[in-house]
Design an enzyme around this catalytic site. Structure first.
Site, PDB file in Angstrom:
ATOM      1  CE  LYS A  62      -2.215  -1.528   3.674  1.00 21.20           C
ATOM      2  NZ  LYS A  62      -1.818  -2.957   3.733  1.00 21.20           N
ATOM      3  CB  THR A  63       3.759   2.299   2.056  1.00 25.50           C
ATOM      4  OG1 THR A  63       3.031   2.160   3.279  1.00 25.50           O
ATOM      5  CG2 THR A  63       4.675   3.510   2.148  1.00 25.50           C
ATOM      6  CG  ASP A 107       0.387   3.162   6.944  1.00 23.27           C
ATOM      7  OD1 ASP A 107      -0.595   2.534   6.489  1.00 23.27           O
ATOM      8  OD2 ASP A 107       1.443   2.605   7.276  1.00 23.27           O
ATOM      9  CB  THR A 156      -4.369  -3.386   8.429  1.00 23.87           C
ATOM     10  OG1 THR A 156      -4.465  -2.719   9.700  1.00 23.87           O
ATOM     11  CG2 THR A 156      -2.981  -3.143   7.845  1.00 23.87           C
ATOM     12  NE  ARG A 216       5.964  -4.470   5.375  1.00 20.30           N
ATOM     13  CZ  ARG A 216       4.933  -3.784   5.864  1.00 20.30           C
ATOM     14  NH1 ARG A 216       4.363  -4.164   6.998  1.00 20.30           N
ATOM     15  NH2 ARG A 216       4.458  -2.735   5.214  1.00 20.30           N
TER      16      ARG A 216
END
Length: 335
Positions: A62-63, A107, A156, A216
């Site tokens: 997302k980032t 975020d 999230t 990640r």
């Protein structure tokens, strides 16, 4: 003492491994296509894109998408998070310092305080910052115009956002899904090159199988395999990778020791369930939220766990993976 050579990106590995172009961003094809159309349309109108919301489990990119959008537009990106904006004044300071065309990335936006969230509504809808000056009968509202900007938010917990806030994302609300094993392998191939690693395709495939469908996590495991091989002066082959991941407590399905403990508690203490979340959490000494948000999503994805109206239940696949004998089914009685 000789030190191992470091890659140029060694001080900031996570940032270095982040894709810097659309071609390098692997996976999430539907999301990418929709976002690129939004960008092209906004560029042709010479306006900032409309506000966007990305949601899904952590570590899915997302980032990275926010950075890619800013790079594509040639815009500055200002980064903050929901927990960091504690007061209305914090948000006012951020918004008043934006310049035309800037990207504001928030975020974990579901953690914004409600009072701060209400100040964000007019900023997104009409481009104004409404502030109340003073208290009591002498209080007055001051309306400050804001330059055109784009808010990109990530969360999230999509359900944790209020309906009014969700409705303000006119550019689209996009869910990011877990990645396929082949997509994770392609991501690892790029990361291995950036880390100057000599690693076989089979080794990357082994890591991808245990990466929980998350880039990640895949990059984290790759770096730990590299460390293990370097310390033991061994090649980054499948045997080395398997030993390194076993040392981390990660099994062939990508389960951690905590994941296995949860399933074993269900099977050994509660005969496979169903059992309530509160009871399960108490038996493990864990927080309910940790089980629900950290462990369960992947176990549900694998089909190792079921949520039923009566509680959590281990499936036959979980029994087989943990080498436990599934309970026998009661015989059917004739009607």
């Amino acid at each position: 003492m000789n030190q191992a050579p470091s890659t140029p990106s060694e001080p900031h590995l996570d940032r270095a491994l982040r894709p810097t172009s659309w071609d390098e961003y692997i996976g999430q094809e539907v999301v990418k296509q929709n976002v690129r159309i939004l960008i092209e349309a906004a560029r042709s109108r010479q306006q900032p894109p409309e506000h966007l919301l990305f949601y899904g489990p952590p570590g899915l990119g997302k980032t990275t998408l926010a950075h890619l959008i800013a790079r594509e537009l040639g815009a500055a990106i200002r980064i903050t998070s929901g927990p960091a904006i504690e007061r209305v004044g914090d948000l006012a300071a951020i918004l008043s310092n934006l310049e035309e065309g800037d990207i504001l990335f928030i975020d974990e936006i579901h953690r914004l305080p409600r009072a701060v969230e209400e100040v964000l509504y007019p900023a997104l809808e009409s481009g104004t910052l409404d502030l109340i000056i003073g208290k009591g009968p002498s209080a007055r509202t001051v309306q400050l115009p804001l330059p055109p900007f784009t808010l990109i938010a990530a969360t999230t917990r999509y359900a944790g956002l209020s309906a009014p806030l969700r409705s303000r994302f006119s550019g689209g609300v996009h869910r990011l899904d877990f990645y396929t094993e082949d997509e994770i392998v392609r991501i690892l191939e790029r990361s291995a090159k950036l880390l100057s690693m000599e690693v076989s395709h089979g080794t990357l495939r082994l890591i991808a199988q245990r990466a929980r469908g998350t880039p990640r996590t895949a990059n984290f495991l790759l770096k730990r395999v590299r460390d293990f091989a370097q310390v033991h002066q061994r090649p980054c082959d499948e045997e080395t990778a398997s030993e390194a991941l076993t040392l981390l407590g990660i099994d062939s399905a990508g389960l951690t020791a905590e994941d296995r403990a949860l399933l074993l508690a269900l099977i050994d203490r509660f005969q496979g369930g169903p059992v309530g979340l509160a009871t399960l959490a108490a038996s493990l000494g864990e927080e309910e939220d940790t089980i629900a948000s950290v462990h369960e999503p992947y176990l549900l994805q694998l089909g190792f766990l079921e949520r039923t109206p009566r509680g959590r239940r281990a499936t036959r696949l979980a029994y087989e993976h943990l080498r436990r004998t599934p309970p026998s089914q009661p015989p059917l009685t004739a009607l």
